[in-house]
Design a protein around this motif. Structure first.
Motif, PDB file in Angstrom:
ATOM      1  N   ARG A   1      49.440  52.694  48.337  1.00 53.50           N
ATOM      2  CA  ARG A   1      48.524  52.232  47.294  1.00 53.50           C
ATOM      3  C   ARG A   1      49.099  50.977  46.652  1.00 53.50           C
ATOM      4  O   ARG A   1      50.132  51.032  45.975  1.00 53.50           O
ATOM      5  CB  ARG A   1      48.346  53.338  46.241  1.00 53.50           C
ATOM      6  CG  ARG A   1      47.504  52.952  45.044  1.00 53.50           C
ATOM      7  CD  ARG A   1      46.058  52.783  45.390  1.00 53.50           C
ATOM      8  NE  ARG A   1      45.247  52.681  44.189  1.00 53.50           N
ATOM      9  CZ  ARG A   1      43.967  52.379  44.188  1.00 53.50           C
ATOM     10  NH1 ARG A   1      43.335  52.175  45.327  1.00 53.50           N
ATOM     11  NH2 ARG A   1      43.295  52.303  43.067  1.00 53.50           N
TER      12      ARG A   1
ATOM     13  N   ALA B   1      42.292  58.414  43.210  1.00 49.62           N
ATOM     14  CA  ALA B   1      42.679  57.046  43.557  1.00 49.62           C
ATOM     15  C   ALA B   1      42.721  56.142  42.339  1.00 49.62           C
ATOM     16  O   ALA B   1      43.591  55.273  42.221  1.00 49.62           O
ATOM     17  CB  ALA B   1      41.705  56.489  44.594  1.00 49.62           C
TER      18      ALA B   1
ATOM     19  N   GLY C   1      42.809  59.393  48.944  1.00 46.99           N
ATOM     20  CA  GLY C   1      43.602  58.509  48.094  1.00 46.99           C
ATOM     21  C   GLY C   1      44.118  59.210  46.859  1.00 46.99           C
ATOM     22  O   GLY C   1      44.222  58.608  45.789  1.00 46.99           O
TER      23      GLY C   1
END
Length: 734
Positions: free
Chosen positions: A582, A639, A620
């Protein structure tokens, strides 16, 4: 940059707040070698069946393979019967499900989207669509259109489309008009958008750089940046100088903007100082509340049957303690004075004194509340006193949805005593809210080490209170016998006196020094300590028991680089171990991580440490296991939440403040000279409970001990307490 076209086949994951989306995408590009792919990126309101033209880059994930990272998307409504039906059946539009979608396409065919967009009243001809249901469909469709149009508008003007839903929620269908009229309003109204982003949008829109709105927004930004550096205000001249540099304008051109900022109520001028309004209210309000608290008698002070000196003796005896004279003085002071400060360095008996105060209160059946600014600090004081403690936010019942506190001047805390530990970490805003909630007849006891780093937020509360000499204060200075046997404690006091600490190169005690002349050798020495020497010699777990603390974030021996190195050492990539990449950060199952912002909805706070227990690369998302007062508990991060997490094998000194660790390892290198100062080194050393290892050069160690810049923060609380600042003409208490 590459460009692909196609339609959304399936939504794998979507975060409604950030707009981040993972989807399967059916490619229509004739040059593509594959029929479908995975697309990831900020794509709010994108739905199944929607036709998109995407600009971005192909990337390869080590576990999930090739995907397309979207930088820009251009939506086109589906035109084929199959695409239209899939889009309508996806749930994109409230009131239309799979059955109704099929009926619409059966009736209107390829013209279905045109009917929905231009002649929605014709949908009444579809079986099952009533007048009320049609209204729901129309409203949902218009909202989707607005967010889609807004997303395109934002992309064209350099704003993250992930903010589209948030901007639409704030402004509704007027969003584009508001942005076009005054883009600087975004910086004021929307969390996540600052002056520089708004200024970029304004430039895209052709707004003159001499616009009054730009100048006002720029001055507010300069003041806001100053609070990020710990200042409560700026001198007028410095504000105008900084503003002129930021805005590339002359100082005299900004004078009208300053007056306009004041007229709007966004700032306050007092003498030669300029405040943002909330910080002025906090500082002036704190002074007034402290005075009111000090002048209001308490039930304890009015009760002639209570003898503070006798109660302190009894409380000491009940614990088997023989208090030193200064400790007794501090405990008596807490019972006698309405507001008092207890300060002192490590090993001087603050904890024993605090326990004595608590024992005396319990013997007298006096209610009290025990708190600290952060979760880790609250946990630490609970462990050392054996009594429940909470964060100040939790004690005051903070309501994140409304940014208000459940306890305030209208509903004060139900406590006769409020005891706050680690007050050096307390900023002026939180101090003000705490003071509002303390009943006028209660006692307030403030405990902390004034020689530690000040709060990350604006203000220098503990030092200002002591410097004013208006608040009764006892400073503990004598080291107890057991503390004198600790090299950690002795070194901390040497540093505090400006002396280079006397540290052996061998691990004979609880503090030792490892010589390393370059940043690269420092990093390698730290890795050797974590992998071999500390676990073998001291039996400490390198992840659970050891905390690396660094002065700076950047550089080879900084927090960011060290985290990458230590992660690779202690938790390297392994087959079958899931991880998530990420924004160039890798989160791997088992990683040590830190929460870096207060998140009251999740009940996790800035500085909380945890371990990653689950990783979901497709979504995510990760799950982090934290430890609390009632044991371990998991927190889910989607996420959009991941920017609240960082790796925590290494942390900054500020982030470590208020915590204690079995072992601390700290790089001390000359490259960090800008931050090598006495209170930083002192704070880092005092975070270690059993073992402290300093790695680097003696020269850097000497620089840190000798450098006492102080914390030159613009604050006026001390001056207010001694009456040097004028009382506001219309001073409201709250």
């Amino acid at each position: 940059m590459a460009t692909v076209s196609g339609s959304v086949d399936r939504i794998v994951f979507r975060n409604a707040d950030s707009g981040f989306c993972v989807a399967r995408f059916r490619l229509t590009d004739p040059e593509s070698r594959q029929d479908s792919t995975t697309i990831v990126g900020e794509m709010p309101a994108v739905r199944v069946g929607e036709v998109l033209r995407l600009t971005g880059e192909w990337q390869v994930h080590p576990v999930h393979g090739r995907n397309f990272r979207v930088e820009r998307f251009e939506p086109e409504l589906p035109s084929t019967r199959d695409g239209i039906e899939r889009y309508l059946a996806s749930g994109a539009i409230r009131g239309i499900g799979p059955v109704t979608a099929a009926r619409i396409v059966d009736l209107f065919g390829d013209e279905s989207m045109n009917v929905l967009d231009q002649s929605p009243e014709l949908l009444r001809e579809v079986t099952g669509i009533s007048k009320g249901r049609l209204a729901v469909i129309e409203e949902s469709w218009q909202t989707q259109k607005q967010i889609r149009d807004l997303s395109m508008f934002l992309q064209d003007h350099g704003i993250s489309v992930g903010l589209a839903a948030r901007i639409h929620a704030a402004y509704g269908d007027e969003a584009m008009d508001v942005i076009s009229r005054d883009p600087y309003q975004l910086a004021h109204d929307i969390h996540g958008i600052g002056f520089r982003t708004a200024d970029s949008v304004a430039a895209h829109l052709g707004i003159p750089r001499t616009s009054p709105s730009r100048y006002v927004a720029g001055l507010k930004y300069v003041l806001s940046e100053a609070t990020e550096s710990g200042h409560v205000f700026l001198p007028r001249g410095e504000l105008l100088t900084r503003g002129a540099k930021l805005l590339q304008a002359r100082r005299e051109e900004l004078e009208p903007a300053l007056l306009e900022m004041l007229r709007r109520g966004d700032g306050v001028v007092e003498g030669d100082t300029v405040y943002l309004t909330p910080f002025y209210k906090a500082e002036a309000g704190a002074q007034r509340l402290l005075r009111r608290l000090s002048e209001t008698p308490s039930a304890l002070s009015l009760d002639p049957r209570i003898d503070p000196e006798l109660e302190v003796v009894r409380a000491g005896e009940s614990q088997g303690l023989q208090l030193a004279a200064r400790q007794s003085e501090a405990a008596i002071q807490a019972l006698r004075e309405k507001v008092s400060v207890l300060t002192g360095g490590p090993g001087t008996g603050k904890t024993s004194t605090l326990r004595t105060i608590i024992h005396a209160l319990e013997a007298l059946d006096i209610s009290y509340a025990l708190c600290a600014p952060t979760g880790r600090a609250a946990k630490r004081v609970a462990e050392t006193t054996g009594r429940p403690a909470s964060t100040i936010h939790r004690l005051l019942e903070y309501q994140p949805g409304t940014n208000t506190f459940g306890y305030d001047h209208v509903r004060p805390l139900p406590a006769d005593f409020v005891i706050v530990d680690e007050v050096s970490m307390l900023d002026i805003l939180l101090f003000y809210h705490l003071l509002k909630a303390v009943p006028p007849e209660s006692h307030l006891v403030l405990v902390g080490d004034a020689d530690q780093l000040p709060a990350v937020g604006p203000g220098n509360v503990l030092r200002d209170l002591i410097a004013s000499e208006t608040i009764p204060t006892v400073t503990l200075t004598d080291l107890f016998r057991q503390a004198r046997g600790s090299q950690i404690v002795l070194a901390a006091h040497q540093v505090n006196r400006g002396e280079e600490p006397s540290i052996a190169n061998e691990a004979d005690h609880d503090l030792f020094f490892v010589q390393a002349d370059t940043d690269e050798r420092v990093v390698e020495a730290i890795k050797t300590l974590l992998r071999d020497r500390i676990p073998a010699r001291f039996g400490l777990d390198p992840v659970e028991d050891v905390q690396v603390i660094a002065p700076m974030h950047n550089g080879r021996a900084g927090v960011i680089s060290l985290n990458t190195e230590i992660q690779g050492l202690l938790n390297p990539p392994r087959p079958g171990v899931p991880e998530l990449n990420r924004a160039n950060r890798i989160f791997r199952l088992g990683d040590k991580v830190m929460q870096i912002r207060n998140n009251y909805d999740k009940d996790v706070y800035n500085g909380d440490l945890g371990r990653i227990a689950e990783v979901s690369p497709e979504e995510g998302a990760v799950s982090v296991m934290f430890s609390g007062d009632e044991g371990a508990f998991p927190i889910e991060y989607s996420a959009s939440d991941l920017d609240e997490l960082v790796l925590a094998y290494a942390v900054s000194v500020h982030k470590a403040q208020g915590s204690e660790f079995p072992c601390v390892v700290m790089p001390v290198v000359t490259r960090h000279f800008m931050l090598l100062q006495r209170n930083l080194l002192y704070t880092a050393i005092t975070r270690a409970r059993r073992l402290c290892v300093l790695v680097g050069s003696r020269k850097a160690l000497g620089i840190a001990a000798a450098t006492d810049h102080g914390d030159r923060r613009y604050t006026a609380l001390a001056d207010r307490l001694v009456g040097k600042m004028p009382e506001p003409e219309q001073a409201e208490l709250f």
